[in-house]
Scaffold this active site. Structure first.
Site, PDB file in Angstrom:
ATOM      1  CD  GLU A 265       6.531  -3.899   2.853  1.00 28.86           C
ATOM      2  OE1 GLU A 265       6.070  -2.760   2.971  1.00 28.86           O
ATOM      3  OE2 GLU A 265       5.897  -4.844   2.358  1.00 28.86           O
ATOM      4  CB  CYS A 302       3.405  -6.727   1.626  1.00 31.90           C
ATOM      5  SG  CYS A 302       2.659  -5.192   2.117  1.00 31.90           S
TER       6      CYS A 302
END
Ligand code: NAP
Length: 511
Positions: A265, A302
């Site tokens: 990720e 994020c």
């Protein structure tokens, strides 16, 4: 628990013989004790080989034992709460309330995966009994279940020192699946990593599991991390962090004689679309709430909303005024590290120097904080955005760019231009529904999670969540790193054809 600076190698505490690193308090710049010594290629080999050996036993443990093991890690972390909270704050500058919330999320995740293992549905059993009379060909008896993939290498992120680190989602889902874990600790929070690893190692020993089920090494990503991913005993990788780190590890995994999957990720700017009806109805309130999301975690999440597409309308001015006022009142706060802070400052500077960009508002500064993040809000035009790729680059921190879009009909073209994202958010009113209908198919192709009239920050950990998305949000958009579906990444389907009942694994006997 006393911090020693030692690694955890298959049940043994070992002081590395490589370079030395100290954590730094980003609030003050002070060096924190103890020193952490890096591991070597020999340590990587020891941890990965032990994980490979442990796999044969661990994959066959009774699910009840595996669930109790995960619950025990959660209990041990809870018992360490005060020490963990203090060390996380010192190593990352994250505010106390957020650290406590993140610790609760981490223990809840471990318990959630304990529940998944008890329930057993993750094994995805499918049974197709034989059809001997079928024409033109009889059908054999076919039964399928998913089995663990093998030892998993885990790389934690700097911005979630608990929930995406040593005992974070990747570790919890891999252990739940029956895969041993070798963690490459993040060099910016080694003390936190040691505390958490201690809890896992104790739980391994207390549950009579093979010691190789868990190891944790310190070291530079390019050396220790690369050696770990290249090790033949490692079968998959879970990573959260930068695009450069994630793509480097994908390349290492693909260059192996036996390539392995990397679930990385990485990078996302999480576009927010403001439709004219929503802006007219509540532009100023959306602006204030947007800044709440933008500044959460000093913008180092994020899912931080780094880009806004706002349709030109009277309400857009209300939005900019509401957001501008909230930005001007937002306090400077410590960023995770001096390196992340300088990368942020460079990103902000590049926007300031771009002639097509205007600064709408700047947050409060505070020179008493060593590595501090100050909030920034910029605007540009849709035309400039289409002409300049650098305007869609991630600026990791509390900075966002509002793109003024002359007409909602241009939104699909603008969104098409974006790379893959973790999330997209749409603010709409009743009258915006037809425009939103046009956007949804575009967004489905670009992102892992679509949010309406809310904010992308704050990820609910459950069965239906997706924290993933097409590259570069992740290296493999077919899965999620958060929520129960994450276990699938560390499982592989096996079919049993005409295997006698006595030989079949219990789950597929169909009893
Ligand atoms: P990172 O620097 O990628 O570090 C994550 C882990 O990967 C660390 O253990 C690191 O080891 C290792 N690593 C890094 N580069 C590597 C390489 N080339 N080969 C092998 N291993 C490597 O991520 P981070 O510290 O979490 O974040 C830093 C930057 O990532 C931020 O400035 C931001 O731009 C970006 N970012 C992160 C996130 C996130 O969710 N974490 C989201 C958006 C953006 P060492 O550091 O010890 O070498």
């Amino acid at each position: 628990m006393t911090l020693t600076g030692q690694m955890f190698l298959a049940g043994d505490r070992v002081l590395g013989s490589g370079g030395e690193v100290h954590a730094t308090d980003p609030r003050t710049g002070a060096t924190l004790e103890p020193a952490y010594r890096y591991g070597t290629a020999a340590d990587v080999d020891r941890a990965a080989t032990a994980a490979g050996q442990a796999f044969r036993t661990f994959r066959r443990t009774d699910p009840k034992v595996r669930a109790e093991f995960l619950d025990a890690i959660a209990d041990k972390l809870t018992a360490l709460t005060e020490q963990v909270v203090e060390r996380v704050q010192a190593e990352t500058g994250i505010a106390e309330a957020r650290v406590r919330g993140e610790l609760a999320r981490t223990t809840n995740q471990l318990r959630l995966f304990a529940g998944v293992v008890r329930d057993g549905s993750h094994t995805g059993v499918r049974i197709e009994p034989a059809l001997p009379e079928r024409t033109p060909l009889p059908r054999p008896d076919l039964r399928q279940r998913k089995v663990p993939i093998g030892p998993v290498a885990v790389f934690g992120a700097s911005n979630f020192p608990l929930a995406f680190s040593v005992a974070g989602g990747d570790t919890a889902s891999a252990l739940a699946a029956g895969c041993p874990v070798v963690v490459k600790a993040h060099s910016s929070h080694p003390g936190t990593s040691e505390l958490v690893a201690g809890a896992i190692a104790e739980a391994v020993a207390e549950h009579g599991l093979p010691a190789g089920v868990f190891s944790m090494l310190y070291g530079e990503g390019r050396e220790v991390g690369t050696a770990l991913v290249a090790h033949p005993a490692i079968a998959a990788v879970g990573f959260t962090g930068s695009r450069s780190g994630g793509t480097a590890l994908v390349a290492v995994a693909n260059a192996r004689p036996r390539p392995i999957p990397v679930y990385a990720e990485m990078s996302s700017i999480n576009p927010v679309v403001l439709l004219p009806g929503a802006l007219a109805e509540r532009g100023s309130a959306i602006g204030a709430a947007f800044v709440g999301s933008l500044t959460m975690g000093v913008g180092q999440l994020c899912t931080n909303p780094g880009l806004v597409f706002a349709v030109e309308s009277a309400g857009l001015q209300d939005f900019l005024e509401g957001a501008g006022a909230a930005v001007r009142e937002s306090a400077a706060a410590p960023m995770l590290s001096a390196t992340i802070c300088s990368a942020y400052d460079r990103g902000v500077q590049a926007l300031r120097e771009n002639p097509a960009v205007e600064e709408v508002a700047t947050g409060l500064d505070d020179e008493s904080i060593s590595a501090r993040g100050v909030t920034h809000l910029f605007t540009t035009t849709g035309e400039a955005f289409l002409a300049d790729e650098s305007l869609s680059a991630e600026v990791f921190g509390a900075s966002s760019l509002v793109v003024r879009v002359p007409d909602a009909a241009l939104l699909p073209e603008l969104l098409e231009r974006l790379e893959g994202q973790l999330t997209a958010t749409v603010h709409l009113a009743e009258q915006d529904v037809p425009a939103a209908e046009e956007l949804l198919p575009v967004l489905e192709e670009k992102v892992g999670r679509i949010v309406v009239n809310g904010w992308p920050t704050g990820v609910d950990v459950g069965a239906a969540i997706v924290h993933g998305g097409p590259f570069p949000a992740t290296s493999d958009g077919r899965s999620t790193s958060v929520g129960t579906l994450a276990i699938d990444r560390f499982l592989r389907p096996v079919a049993y054809q005409d295997v006698p009942a006595a030989l079949l694994p219990a789950e597929v006997r169909g009893e």
